[in-house]
Motif scaffolding. Structure first.
Motif, PDB file in Angstrom:
ATOM      1  N   ILE A 135       0.640  -4.748   3.066  1.00  0.00           N
ATOM      2  CA  ILE A 135       1.871  -4.195   3.600  1.00  0.00           C
ATOM      3  C   ILE A 135       1.766  -2.680   3.494  1.00  0.00           C
ATOM      4  N   HIS A 136       1.618  -2.015   4.619  1.00  0.00           N
ATOM      5  CA  HIS A 136       1.361  -0.576   4.657  1.00  0.00           C
ATOM      6  C   HIS A 136       2.682   0.182   4.607  1.00  0.00           C
ATOM      7  N   ALA A 137       2.902   0.872   3.469  1.00  0.00           N
ATOM      8  CA  ALA A 137       4.188   1.522   3.227  1.00  0.00           C
ATOM      9  C   ALA A 137       3.981   2.911   2.641  1.00  0.00           C
ATOM     10  N   GLY A 138       3.266   3.754   3.382  1.00  0.00           N
ATOM     11  CA  GLY A 138       3.058   5.121   2.931  1.00  0.00           C
ATOM     12  C   GLY A 138       1.628   5.463   2.604  1.00  0.00           C
ATOM     13  N   PHE A 139       0.752   4.483   2.503  1.00  0.00           N
ATOM     14  CA  PHE A 139      -0.672   4.721   2.273  1.00  0.00           C
ATOM     15  C   PHE A 139      -1.241   5.504   3.461  1.00  0.00           C
ATOM     16  N   THR A 140      -2.152   6.431   3.186  1.00  0.00           N
ATOM     17  CA  THR A 140      -2.620   7.326   4.253  1.00  0.00           C
ATOM     18  C   THR A 140      -4.094   7.192   4.601  1.00  0.00           C
ATOM     19  N   PHE A 145       2.830  -3.464   8.886  1.00  0.00           N
ATOM     20  CA  PHE A 145       3.139  -2.034   8.881  1.00  0.00           C
ATOM     21  C   PHE A 145       4.650  -1.806   8.865  1.00  0.00           C
ATOM     22  N   ILE A 146       5.125  -1.031   7.873  1.00  0.00           N
ATOM     23  CA  ILE A 146       6.506  -0.584   7.887  1.00  0.00           C
ATOM     24  C   ILE A 146       6.582   0.577   8.871  1.00  0.00           C
ATOM     25  N   ASP A 147       7.407   0.454   9.881  1.00  0.00           N
ATOM     26  CA  ASP A 147       7.352   1.338  11.046  1.00  0.00           C
ATOM     27  C   ASP A 147       7.423   2.821  10.703  1.00  0.00           C
ATOM     28  N   ASP A 148       8.399   3.227   9.904  1.00  0.00           N
ATOM     29  CA  ASP A 148       8.565   4.653   9.648  1.00  0.00           C
ATOM     30  C   ASP A 148       7.652   5.170   8.542  1.00  0.00           C
ATOM     31  N   GLU A 149       6.735   4.306   8.063  1.00  0.00           N
ATOM     32  CA  GLU A 149       5.778   4.735   7.042  1.00  0.00           C
ATOM     33  C   GLU A 149       4.330   4.510   7.475  1.00  0.00           C
ATOM     34  N   SER A 150       4.126   4.316   8.774  1.00  0.00           N
ATOM     35  CA  SER A 150       2.763   4.152   9.303  1.00  0.00           C
ATOM     36  C   SER A 150       2.762   4.566  10.772  1.00  0.00           C
ATOM     37  N   SER A 151       1.896   5.493  11.126  1.00  0.00           N
ATOM     38  CA  SER A 151       1.847   5.993  12.501  1.00  0.00           C
ATOM     39  C   SER A 151       1.032   5.055  13.387  1.00  0.00           C
ATOM     40  N   LYS A 152       1.184   5.222  14.699  1.00  0.00           N
ATOM     41  CA  LYS A 152       0.396   4.429  15.637  1.00  0.00           C
ATOM     42  C   LYS A 152      -1.091   4.710  15.450  1.00  0.00           C
ATOM     43  N   LEU A 153      -1.435   5.965  15.186  1.00  0.00           N
ATOM     44  CA  LEU A 153      -2.835   6.333  14.980  1.00  0.00           C
ATOM     45  C   LEU A 153      -3.392   5.631  13.748  1.00  0.00           C
ATOM     46  N   TYR A 154      -2.615   5.587  12.690  1.00  0.00           N
ATOM     47  CA  TYR A 154      -3.024   4.901  11.460  1.00  0.00           C
ATOM     48  C   TYR A 154      -3.267   3.412  11.729  1.00  0.00           C
ATOM     49  N   ARG A 155      -2.377   2.798  12.484  1.00  0.00           N
ATOM     50  CA  ARG A 155      -2.472   1.357  12.722  1.00  0.00           C
ATOM     51  C   ARG A 155      -3.716   0.975  13.510  1.00  0.00           C
ATOM     52  N   ARG A 156      -4.248   1.906  14.274  1.00  0.00           N
ATOM     53  CA  ARG A 156      -5.430   1.611  15.097  1.00  0.00           C
ATOM     54  C   ARG A 156      -6.639   1.226  14.261  1.00  0.00           C
ATOM     55  N   LEU A 160       0.851  -1.194   0.000  1.00  0.00           N
ATOM     56  CA  LEU A 160       0.000   0.000   0.000  1.00  0.00           C
ATOM     57  C   LEU A 160       0.885   1.241   0.000  1.00  0.00           C
ATOM     58  N   LYS A 161       0.949   1.891  -1.161  1.00  0.00           N
ATOM     59  CA  LYS A 161       1.810   3.057  -1.339  1.00  0.00           C
ATOM     60  C   LYS A 161       0.988   4.338  -1.336  1.00  0.00           C
ATOM     61  N   ASN A 162       1.651   5.464  -1.178  1.00  0.00           N
ATOM     62  CA  ASN A 162       0.931   6.732  -1.067  1.00  0.00           C
ATOM     63  C   ASN A 162       0.290   7.171  -2.380  1.00  0.00           C
ATOM     64  N   THR A 163       0.615   6.497  -3.472  1.00  0.00           N
ATOM     65  CA  THR A 163       0.019   6.830  -4.763  1.00  0.00           C
ATOM     66  C   THR A 163      -1.286   6.080  -5.018  1.00  0.00           C
ATOM     67  N   MET A 164      -1.668   5.179  -4.115  1.00  0.00           N
ATOM     68  CA  MET A 164      -2.841   4.342  -4.326  1.00  0.00           C
ATOM     69  C   MET A 164      -4.084   4.933  -3.671  1.00  0.00           C
ATOM     70  N   SER A 165      -5.228   4.659  -4.282  1.00  0.00           N
ATOM     71  CA  SER A 165      -6.522   5.018  -3.695  1.00  0.00           C
ATOM     72  C   SER A 165      -7.118   3.785  -3.032  1.00  0.00           C
ATOM     73  N   VAL A 166      -8.174   3.979  -2.269  1.00  0.00           N
ATOM     74  CA  VAL A 166      -8.861   2.848  -1.657  1.00  0.00           C
ATOM     75  C   VAL A 166      -9.381   1.906  -2.745  1.00  0.00           C
ATOM     76  N   LYS A 167      -9.875   2.472  -3.840  1.00  0.00           N
ATOM     77  CA  LYS A 167     -10.360   1.643  -4.949  1.00  0.00           C
ATOM     78  C   LYS A 167      -9.231   0.807  -5.537  1.00  0.00           C
ATOM     79  N   ASP A 168      -8.058   1.402  -5.706  1.00  0.00           N
ATOM     80  CA  ASP A 168      -6.908   0.653  -6.213  1.00  0.00           C
ATOM     81  C   ASP A 168      -6.613  -0.548  -5.315  1.00  0.00           C
TER      82      ASP A 168
END
Length: 312
Positions: free
Chosen positions: A118-123, A143-154, A94-102
């Motif tokens: 694998i969460h790697a920059g998706f927001t 979750f890749i640690d430096d590309e996903s916050s604790k809040l995101y992981r919740r 899951l990259k930051n260029t992807m949408s939920v639909k993607d």
């Protein structure tokens, strides 16, 4: 559960293939991001995993390497050769260029292979969790640690969750300290992070490069469990004495290997005498340089063996 993250270069895939039985016995679940156009090495590694009764996650939309613009051939390999092997899962990066639909389209395309995220920059974690609905409980979220916050992981707390941290500090070989902290995630992943599993990028690190430059210094990287530091993991960097020119890699390997042998044989050494370490000792006895790729393979194997020996 431990999840070593491999980029699918030649010696990474050889490491998986040769350690398939060890990975399966320890219940380790490797993640593989294919980076080479040819998938022959990946197929051999996956067949070894399946024959050993193990599991693996194969990323179908890699971020790096020859498949970065599209992983159609990876998906075709999984469909053609591993549809009947439930241990082989599709990993969706899951990259930051992807949408939920993607993401959901990719999820539907690979539903036969129990997709893992694998969460790697998706927001947009909140909307993705909503789109998954009840299916979220049957998903694995890595979750890749430096590309996903604790809040995101919740947003994915109802699923199986895994945290990947890079313990390897990328530097020129000559600039590595002799020893340094590597990670304590194998101790803290459940209590401190609420995770069901953890992983790392072994002794290679997350930073990706197509090929290395000339090796002015040779370094052998060996991890160990430091009982005096609450069983945190540390890493030795055994470096050659000569660091000024790229000449004589075999001689420089011998210099680094001499330091490794001394550390292994030192009274009270914390380095496990793994099969990889025993092979290093044999290379020293024979005075043989097997090539830098092989040295990297032994370093990764030692890391896997160390994890397997320490974890219950």
């Amino acid at each position: 559960m431990y999840h070593p993250y491999f980029r699918g270069k030649q010696y990474e895939l050889i490491t998986i293939r040769e350690n398939a039985a060890r990975l399966a016995k320890a219940n380790f679940l490797p993640i593989i991001e294919p980076v080479r156009e040819s998938l022959g090495g990946l197929e051999k590694a996956l067949r070894a995993v399946c024959e050993s009764g193990g599991k693996a996650i194969v990323i179908v939309n890699p971020h790096y390497g020859d498949h970065a613009s599209g992983g159609i051939s990876i998906s075709e390999l999984l469909s053609a050769s591993f549809r009947e092997h439930p241990g082989v899962s599709a990993g969706i990066l899951l990259k930051n260029t992807m949408s939920v639909k993607d993401v959901m389209d990719c999820f539907s395309l690979h539903k036969a292979h129990s997709p893992a995220f694998i969460h790697a920059g998706f927001t947009d974690g909140k909307d993705l969790a909503a789109a998954l609905g009840n299916k979220i409980t049957r998903t694995m979220n890595i979750f890749i640690d430096d590309e996903s916050s604790k809040l995101y992981r919740r947003h994915f707390k109802e699923s199986t969750r895994v945290l990947i941290k890079d313990g390897f500090e990328r530097r020129r070989n000559r600039d590595h300290p002799d020893v340094e902290f590597f990670s304590d995630l194998h101790i803290t992943y459940a209590d401190d992070y609420g995770m069901d599993g953890f992983g790392d990028f072994l002794t290679v690190g997350d930073d990706y490069s197509e090929s290395g430059g000339p090796a002015y210094a040779i370094a052998i990287h060996l991890t160990y469990i430091n009982a005096a530091a609450d069983n945190a993991m540390y890493i030795y960097h055994f470096k050659s004495k000569r660091v000024d020119t790229p000449a004589d890699p075999a001689g420089k390997f011998a210099e680094a290997l001499e330091k490794l042998v001394a550390a292994v044989k030192a009274p009270g050494s914390s380095i496990y005498r793994t099969e990889a370490v025993l092979e290093f000792l044999e290379l020293n006895r024979r005075g043989h340089f097997p090539g830098l790729g092989y040295v990297k393979k032994l370093s990764m194997q030692h890391h896997i063996e160390t994890m397997a020996k320490f974890l219950p």
